[in-house]
Design a protein around this motif. Sequence first.
Motif, PDB file in Angstrom:
ATOM      1  N   GLY A  82     -33.319  28.966  15.445  1.00  0.00           N
ATOM      2  CA  GLY A  82     -33.520  30.388  15.687  1.00  0.00           C
ATOM      3  C   GLY A  82     -32.585  30.889  16.769  1.00  0.00           C
ATOM      4  N   ARG A  83     -33.065  31.829  17.506  1.00  0.00           N
ATOM      5  CA  ARG A  83     -32.211  32.487  18.494  1.00  0.00           C
ATOM      6  C   ARG A  83     -31.992  31.620  19.730  1.00  0.00           C
ATOM      7  NH1 ARG A  83     -34.580  35.123  22.621  1.00  0.00           N
ATOM      8  NH2 ARG A  83     -36.827  35.027  22.693  1.00  0.00           N
ATOM      9  N   LEU A  84     -30.959  31.972  20.463  1.00  0.00           N
ATOM     10  CA  LEU A  84     -30.644  31.314  21.726  1.00  0.00           C
ATOM     11  C   LEU A  84     -31.644  31.764  22.779  1.00  0.00           C
ATOM     12  CD1 LEU A  84     -28.703  29.564  23.410  1.00  0.00           C
ATOM     13  CD2 LEU A  84     -27.327  31.633  23.781  1.00  0.00           C
ATOM     14  N   LEU A  85     -32.274  30.803  23.440  1.00  0.00           N
ATOM     15  CA  LEU A  85     -33.273  31.100  24.474  1.00  0.00           C
ATOM     16  C   LEU A  85     -32.682  30.995  25.874  1.00  0.00           C
ATOM     17  CD1 LEU A  85     -36.215  29.030  22.960  1.00  0.00           C
ATOM     18  CD2 LEU A  85     -35.842  31.519  22.771  1.00  0.00           C
ATOM     19  N   ARG A 149     -38.090  28.006  31.264  1.00  0.00           N
ATOM     20  CA  ARG A 149     -37.381  29.251  30.955  1.00  0.00           C
ATOM     21  C   ARG A 149     -37.293  29.469  29.450  1.00  0.00           C
ATOM     22  NH1 ARG A 149     -32.361  27.842  33.153  1.00  0.00           N
ATOM     23  NH2 ARG A 149     -31.530  29.803  32.376  1.00  0.00           N
ATOM     24  N   ALA A 150     -37.101  28.387  28.672  1.00  0.00           N
ATOM     25  CA  ALA A 150     -37.015  28.497  27.218  1.00  0.00           C
ATOM     26  C   ALA A 150     -38.353  28.932  26.624  1.00  0.00           C
ATOM     27  CB  ALA A 150     -36.562  27.172  26.609  1.00  0.00           C
ATOM     28  N   VAL A 151     -39.437  28.346  27.095  1.00  0.00           N
ATOM     29  CA  VAL A 151     -40.765  28.729  26.609  1.00  0.00           C
ATOM     30  C   VAL A 151     -41.041  30.194  26.951  1.00  0.00           C
ATOM     31  CG1 VAL A 151     -43.252  28.344  26.920  1.00  0.00           C
ATOM     32  CG2 VAL A 151     -41.701  26.390  26.619  1.00  0.00           C
ATOM     33  N   ALA A 152     -40.727  30.598  28.172  1.00  0.00           N
ATOM     34  CA  ALA A 152     -40.927  31.997  28.571  1.00  0.00           C
ATOM     35  C   ALA A 152     -40.086  32.935  27.707  1.00  0.00           C
ATOM     36  CB  ALA A 152     -40.594  32.182  30.049  1.00  0.00           C
TER      37      ALA A 152
END
Length: 166
Positions: A82-85, A149-152
């Motif tokens: 999916g998208r870049l986190l 940060r990725a989860v957020a």
Amino acid sequence: MAGLTDGKDQFAYFAEGNAKQARKRVAAKVLLRDEQGRVVLVNPTYKDFWDLPGGMVEGNEPPTIAAVREVREELGVQVQIGRLLVLDWEAPHGPWDDQLVFVFDGGVLGPEQIEALEVSDPEISEFEVVEIGDARRRLRPDMAKKLERAVAAAESGAFGYAEGAR
């Protein structure tokens, strides 16, 4: 660029400039979650800490393709990226030059997909699906911050960038 009238001179000029430009190491990691919000971690045989699935991008390979390839190599499954986190620039450290680290959203895996995961790479000794708190304790501190940060970002629709995050 004045005076470069034929294609051959122009090509040579650009090639010389390209040879002088920075080359970056690039890593492509993937945030994979289950329906309970737990995350998939892998335990590399060559590192002291667990990691997110993914790995190093090969020469001239797009990071998204590398992410798909690395997850397939490590866990034996094809995931849709999916998208870049998160995108982080890491400063040189130890024997390593600087690096760009991409963390992509691999989505939420259903029970059948979780069941299909299996270690399929000798560089990985095991994998687990763990709560975020447990993941933080297993990851190197900078990777734990990337995970948070990725989860957020996945939950909020945001994107994170940091420099020198290591």
